[in-house]
Design a protein around this motif. Sequence first.
Motif, PDB file in Angstrom:
ATOM      1  N   ALA A  86       7.292  43.725  -7.054  1.00  0.00           N
ATOM      2  CA  ALA A  86       7.501  42.650  -6.084  1.00  0.00           C
ATOM      3  C   ALA A  86       6.887  41.368  -6.632  1.00  0.00           C
ATOM      4  CB  ALA A  86       6.848  43.035  -4.754  1.00  0.00           C
TER       5      ALA A  86
ATOM      6  N   ASN B 114      12.339  39.126  -6.566  1.00  0.00           N
ATOM      7  CA  ASN B 114      11.749  37.812  -6.792  1.00  0.00           C
ATOM      8  C   ASN B 114      12.567  36.789  -6.016  1.00  0.00           C
ATOM      9  OD1 ASN B 114       9.834  36.259  -8.099  1.00  0.00           O
ATOM     10  ND2 ASN B 114      11.176  35.785  -9.826  1.00  0.00           N
TER      11      ASN B 114
ATOM     12  N   LEU C 140      10.013  38.447  -0.090  1.00  0.00           N
ATOM     13  CA  LEU C 140       9.116  39.595   0.114  1.00  0.00           C
ATOM     14  C   LEU C 140       8.782  39.827   1.588  1.00  0.00           C
ATOM     15  CD1 LEU C 140       6.252  39.216  -2.504  1.00  0.00           C
ATOM     16  CD2 LEU C 140       6.914  41.354  -1.455  1.00  0.00           C
TER      17      LEU C 140
ATOM     18  N   MET D 246      12.427  42.185   3.164  1.00  0.00           N
ATOM     19  CA  MET D 246      13.106  42.802   2.011  1.00  0.00           C
ATOM     20  C   MET D 246      14.299  43.654   2.444  1.00  0.00           C
ATOM     21  SD  MET D 246      10.100  43.754  -0.673  1.00  0.00           S
ATOM     22  CE  MET D 246       8.870  44.491   0.373  1.00  0.00           C
TER      23      MET D 246
ATOM     24  N   CYS E 293       2.535  44.345  -7.177  1.00  0.00           N
ATOM     25  CA  CYS E 293       2.665  42.971  -6.682  1.00  0.00           C
ATOM     26  C   CYS E 293       1.567  42.179  -7.415  1.00  0.00           C
ATOM     27  CB  CYS E 293       2.496  42.954  -5.161  1.00  0.00           C
ATOM     28  SG  CYS E 293       2.843  41.336  -4.443  1.00  0.00           S
TER      29      CYS E 293
ATOM     30  N   THR F  13       1.266  37.486  -7.231  1.00  0.00           N
ATOM     31  CA  THR F  13       2.394  37.011  -6.418  1.00  0.00           C
ATOM     32  C   THR F  13       1.986  36.680  -4.986  1.00  0.00           C
ATOM     33  OG1 THR F  13       4.057  38.145  -7.735  1.00  0.00           O
ATOM     34  CG2 THR F  13       4.631  37.739  -5.446  1.00  0.00           C
TER      35      THR F  13
ATOM     36  N   ALA G  65       4.202  39.838   4.112  1.00  0.00           N
ATOM     37  CA  ALA G  65       4.630  40.540   2.889  1.00  0.00           C
ATOM     38  C   ALA G  65       3.946  41.908   2.807  1.00  0.00           C
ATOM     39  CB  ALA G  65       4.299  39.697   1.653  1.00  0.00           C
TER      40      ALA G  65
ATOM     41  N   LEU H  37       5.684  45.475   2.377  1.00  0.00           N
ATOM     42  CA  LEU H  37       5.375  46.380   1.255  1.00  0.00           C
ATOM     43  C   LEU H  37       5.069  47.775   1.792  1.00  0.00           C
ATOM     44  CD1 LEU H  37       3.183  44.004  -0.968  1.00  0.00           C
ATOM     45  CD2 LEU H  37       5.499  44.778  -1.455  1.00  0.00           C
TER      46      LEU H  37
END
Length: 274
Positions: free
Chosen positions: A89, A113, A133, A136, A148, A151, A179, A183
């Motif tokens: 990610a 990305n 992110l 997603m 990750c 980022t 994010a 995740l």
Amino acid sequence: MLNFIYKLIPDWFKAGYYNARRKKPFSMGYTTAKFVDIKKNINDPTIIEKFKNAAALPKGYGESFDERAVEYSWAISKIPLEPGSFLDAGSALNVKEVLNHSVFDNKKITILNLNPEPTCFWQKGISYVFEDLRNMPFKDNHFDCITCVSTLEHVGMDNTPYMNDLKYKEENVFDFTKAILELKRVLKNNGKVLITVPFGAYQNYGWFQQFDSNLINKILTAFQPSHHKISYYKYEKNGWDISDGTSCKEVKYLMVTDYDSGMAQAIACLELVK
Ligand SMILES: C[S@@+](CC[C@H](N)C(=O)[O-])C[C@H]1O[C@@H](n2cnc3c(N)ncnc32)[C@H](O)[C@@H]1O
């Protein structure tokens, strides 16, 4: 034109030129020399073992190189050896020296990305997805492992250096928690997320923010890991070494204005298990 001529210079010469002068990050040959060093380290089982166990690094490790010198070795030391689905990610792993590592041979890789990058390894069967992110396009519980790297500190910030679209000129300093929730959502139970961020005193540069312990705690609160480990690495006079949160808490990010670039002087590496 200069760029064209530079491309004709062999890598061994560029790296040798940089290493001979060594002390000038981002000067000629820097990126080539950095990736020669990274390739050597990520393929050295002794080094990877040290990262796996959060042990002290050899003297002079990554001297004069930015945080990628530690981030890739740390991430590779933590990626499971078993086959599985893998997400990078933020695309920091989209580099041939890294993706050619044997740990990726048995992985089904997706790289997500905001922006397409000049290099692309679709021949390796890698899927590239250009999305946010924070939202997603993957189903729940899909990936076995997610990286990750460098980022999260950009999420919700001014990403117009990456995306020529004013929609991405943001100042949403806590959006990284959105994010984190994403995740977790796309990760399988017992899967792990490997996160690195610049760490030290809180700093906001507009296009990224340096995390302090308060923001690290927000990551943990949002993710609610079943278990986790955090390692800290700090750049000292002659290279990177293992450290701890307290010793890094006042550390400032180093801007190298001559080259319009910068490097973290400490990083936090978080291993979060769902
Ligand atoms: C430090 S760069 C890493 C990529 C680059 N290849 C490198 O190694 O320097 C940070 C990346 O974060 C990505 N990014 C920032 N905000 C994002 C978001 N909300 N969703 C997806 N990617 C994001 C940017 O597109 C940028 O490529």
